[in-house]
Design a protein around this motif. Structure first.
Motif, PDB file in Angstrom:
ATOM      1  N   MET A   1       0.853  -1.173   0.000  1.00  0.00           N
ATOM      2  CA  MET A   1       0.000   0.000   0.000  1.00  0.00           C
ATOM      3  C   MET A   1       0.898   1.235   0.000  1.00  0.00           C
ATOM      4  O   MET A   1       1.788   1.360   0.837  1.00  0.00           O
ATOM      5  CB  MET A   1      -0.900  -0.019   1.237  1.00  0.00           C
ATOM      6  N   LEU A   2       0.668   2.098  -0.958  1.00  0.00           N
ATOM      7  CA  LEU A   2       1.433   3.337  -1.035  1.00  0.00           C
ATOM      8  C   LEU A   2       0.695   4.395  -0.223  1.00  0.00           C
ATOM      9  O   LEU A   2      -0.074   5.189  -0.743  1.00  0.00           O
ATOM     10  CB  LEU A   2       1.598   3.773  -2.491  1.00  0.00           C
ATOM     11  N   ASP A   3       0.945   4.390   1.051  1.00  0.00           N
ATOM     12  CA  ASP A   3       0.246   5.261   1.991  1.00  0.00           C
ATOM     13  C   ASP A   3       1.270   5.679   3.040  1.00  0.00           C
ATOM     14  O   ASP A   3       2.063   4.848   3.497  1.00  0.00           O
ATOM     15  CB  ASP A   3      -0.905   4.465   2.630  1.00  0.00           C
ATOM     16  N   PRO A   4       1.291   6.945   3.431  1.00  0.00           N
ATOM     17  CA  PRO A   4       2.306   7.370   4.403  1.00  0.00           C
ATOM     18  C   PRO A   4       2.180   6.680   5.755  1.00  0.00           C
ATOM     19  O   PRO A   4       3.169   6.509   6.461  1.00  0.00           O
ATOM     20  CB  PRO A   4       2.085   8.873   4.537  1.00  0.00           C
ATOM     21  N   VAL A   5       1.001   6.246   6.138  1.00  0.00           N
ATOM     22  CA  VAL A   5       0.810   5.577   7.419  1.00  0.00           C
ATOM     23  C   VAL A   5       1.033   4.072   7.286  1.00  0.00           C
ATOM     24  O   VAL A   5       1.725   3.461   8.102  1.00  0.00           O
ATOM     25  CB  VAL A   5      -0.595   5.855   8.002  1.00  0.00           C
ATOM     26  N   PHE A   6       0.469   3.460   6.262  1.00  0.00           N
ATOM     27  CA  PHE A   6       0.482   2.002   6.162  1.00  0.00           C
ATOM     28  C   PHE A   6       1.466   1.418   5.155  1.00  0.00           C
ATOM     29  O   PHE A   6       1.629   0.207   5.091  1.00  0.00           O
ATOM     30  CB  PHE A   6      -0.926   1.481   5.859  1.00  0.00           C
ATOM     31  N   GLY A   7       2.132   2.232   4.372  1.00  0.00           N
ATOM     32  CA  GLY A   7       3.102   1.715   3.412  1.00  0.00           C
ATOM     33  C   GLY A   7       4.191   0.919   4.103  1.00  0.00           C
ATOM     34  O   GLY A   7       4.815   1.404   5.039  1.00  0.00           O
ATOM     35  N   GLY A   8       4.396  -0.312   3.689  1.00  0.00           N
ATOM     36  CA  GLY A   8       5.448  -1.151   4.249  1.00  0.00           C
ATOM     37  C   GLY A   8       5.161  -1.711   5.634  1.00  0.00           C
ATOM     38  O   GLY A   8       6.049  -2.219   6.293  1.00  0.00           O
ATOM     39  N   LYS A  28       6.645  -0.962  13.057  1.00  0.00           N
ATOM     40  CA  LYS A  28       6.950   0.470  13.012  1.00  0.00           C
ATOM     41  C   LYS A  28       7.299   0.949  14.420  1.00  0.00           C
ATOM     42  O   LYS A  28       6.434   1.348  15.199  1.00  0.00           O
ATOM     43  CB  LYS A  28       5.755   1.277  12.477  1.00  0.00           C
ATOM     44  N   PRO A  29       8.576   0.907  14.780  1.00  0.00           N
ATOM     45  CA  PRO A  29       8.953   1.332  16.126  1.00  0.00           C
ATOM     46  C   PRO A  29       8.867   2.849  16.287  1.00  0.00           C
ATOM     47  O   PRO A  29       9.111   3.598  15.344  1.00  0.00           O
ATOM     48  CB  PRO A  29      10.402   0.861  16.253  1.00  0.00           C
ATOM     49  N   PHE A  64       4.453   1.854  16.924  1.00  0.00           N
ATOM     50  CA  PHE A  64       3.330   2.677  16.476  1.00  0.00           C
ATOM     51  C   PHE A  64       2.310   1.682  15.957  1.00  0.00           C
ATOM     52  O   PHE A  64       2.487   1.092  14.903  1.00  0.00           O
ATOM     53  CB  PHE A  64       3.772   3.638  15.366  1.00  0.00           C
ATOM     54  N   GLY A  65       1.249   1.451  16.724  1.00  0.00           N
ATOM     55  CA  GLY A  65       0.276   0.425  16.382  1.00  0.00           C
ATOM     56  C   GLY A  65      -0.711   0.820  15.306  1.00  0.00           C
ATOM     57  O   GLY A  65      -1.376  -0.017  14.714  1.00  0.00           O
ATOM     58  N   GLY A  66      -0.813   2.107  15.050  1.00  0.00           N
ATOM     59  CA  GLY A  66      -1.735   2.611  14.047  1.00  0.00           C
ATOM     60  C   GLY A  66      -2.255   3.971  14.448  1.00  0.00           C
ATOM     61  O   GLY A  66      -2.018   4.441  15.566  1.00  0.00           O
ATOM     62  N   PRO A  67      -2.987   4.584  13.545  1.00  0.00           N
ATOM     63  CA  PRO A  67      -3.398   5.974  13.766  1.00  0.00           C
ATOM     64  C   PRO A  67      -4.628   6.161  14.664  1.00  0.00           C
ATOM     65  O   PRO A  67      -5.039   7.285  14.910  1.00  0.00           O
ATOM     66  CB  PRO A  67      -3.688   6.463  12.348  1.00  0.00           C
ATOM     67  N   VAL A  68      -5.193   5.080  15.171  1.00  0.00           N
ATOM     68  CA  VAL A  68      -6.400   5.169  15.996  1.00  0.00           C
ATOM     69  C   VAL A  68      -6.010   5.042  17.470  1.00  0.00           C
ATOM     70  O   VAL A  68      -5.206   4.183  17.829  1.00  0.00           O
ATOM     71  CB  VAL A  68      -7.405   4.056  15.612  1.00  0.00           C
ATOM     72  N   ILE A 152      12.713  -6.294  14.226  1.00  0.00           N
ATOM     73  CA  ILE A 152      11.675  -5.475  13.595  1.00  0.00           C
ATOM     74  C   ILE A 152      11.924  -5.292  12.102  1.00  0.00           C
ATOM     75  O   ILE A 152      11.006  -5.406  11.295  1.00  0.00           O
ATOM     76  CB  ILE A 152      11.571  -4.109  14.306  1.00  0.00           C
ATOM     77  N   ALA A 153      13.160  -5.033  11.720  1.00  0.00           N
ATOM     78  CA  ALA A 153      13.490  -4.776  10.318  1.00  0.00           C
ATOM     79  C   ALA A 153      13.234  -5.973   9.410  1.00  0.00           C
ATOM     80  O   ALA A 153      13.115  -5.815   8.192  1.00  0.00           O
ATOM     81  CB  ALA A 153      14.952  -4.338  10.205  1.00  0.00           C
ATOM     82  N   GLU A 154      13.101  -7.163   9.977  1.00  0.00           N
ATOM     83  CA  GLU A 154      12.897  -8.372   9.168  1.00  0.00           C
ATOM     84  C   GLU A 154      11.432  -8.806   9.076  1.00  0.00           C
ATOM     85  O   GLU A 154      11.105  -9.733   8.338  1.00  0.00           O
ATOM     86  CB  GLU A 154      13.718  -9.519   9.755  1.00  0.00           C
TER      87      GLU A 154
END
Length: 177
Positions: A1-8, A28-29, A64-68, A152-154
């Motif tokens: 997903m090409l999204d600043p929050v969810f990309g990758g 996403k630490p 960072f678990g998500g934007p909610v 995390i990186a893997e």
């Protein structure tokens, strides 16, 4: 997903029903460590000699678990017991939003397999399904080892590899035949 929050991101989906879905991003630490979190919620981290962590619990990053609900903590852990607010997701993973799990971790009696995040990812009824249909997400069966054991990186590459493909094969372009 090409999204600043969810990309990758890799999102572990904890609940999915007719009312919507709730998950936690596991790769996403933030710049906050568990020690900083414990200091902020007035818990003293006690290192017990009998416990062996792969890395110091104090130095583990909070995700960072998500934007909610970014002001709220979400703890993924081995379901060793039910805490005040625990959702048993599988036989190997539970999610708790109450402070009592962190109190036990601080005292050395809580689950050793855990991931702490601030915030979660949420979708309204039908929203996630619509995003999946539009090729916004890849879905795989969860592997607790990816959540709790891998660096995390893997985690992203390991999750994509569960599909039998390399992450380098992915593209932001999509189409329909």
């Amino acid at each position: 997903m090409l999204d600043p929050v969810f990309g990758g991101t890799v999102v572990y989906l904890c609940e999915h029903n007719a009312n919507g879905a709730l998950g936690v991003v596991i790769n996403k630490p933030t710049d906050m460590t568990m020690q900083v979190l414990f200091d902020r919620i007035d818990l003293k981290l006690e290192i017990s000699p009998g416990l062996e962590f792969d890395d110091s619990i104090a130095e583990r990053p909070v995700m960072f678990g998500g934007p909610v609900q970014v002001e709220r903590g979400f703890v993924l852990h081995a379901p060793i017991k039910n805490y005040s607010s625990t959702l048993k997701v599988t036989e190997q993973i539970a999610m708790t939003t109450s402070k009592d799990v962190l109190e036990e971790v601080a005292h050395g009696t809580g689950p050793q397999r855990l991931l702490v995040s601030l915030g979660c990812s949420g979708w309204s009824a039908g929203q996630l399904e619509s995003e999946i249909v539009r090729n916004g997400w890849l879905t795989v069966a969860a592997d607790p080892a990816i959540i709790f054991e891998l660096p995390i990186a893997e985690r992203f590459a390991a999750a994509v590899n569960l599909l039998g493909i390399s992450p380098f094969m992915l593209t932001g372009e999509s189409g329909r035949a």
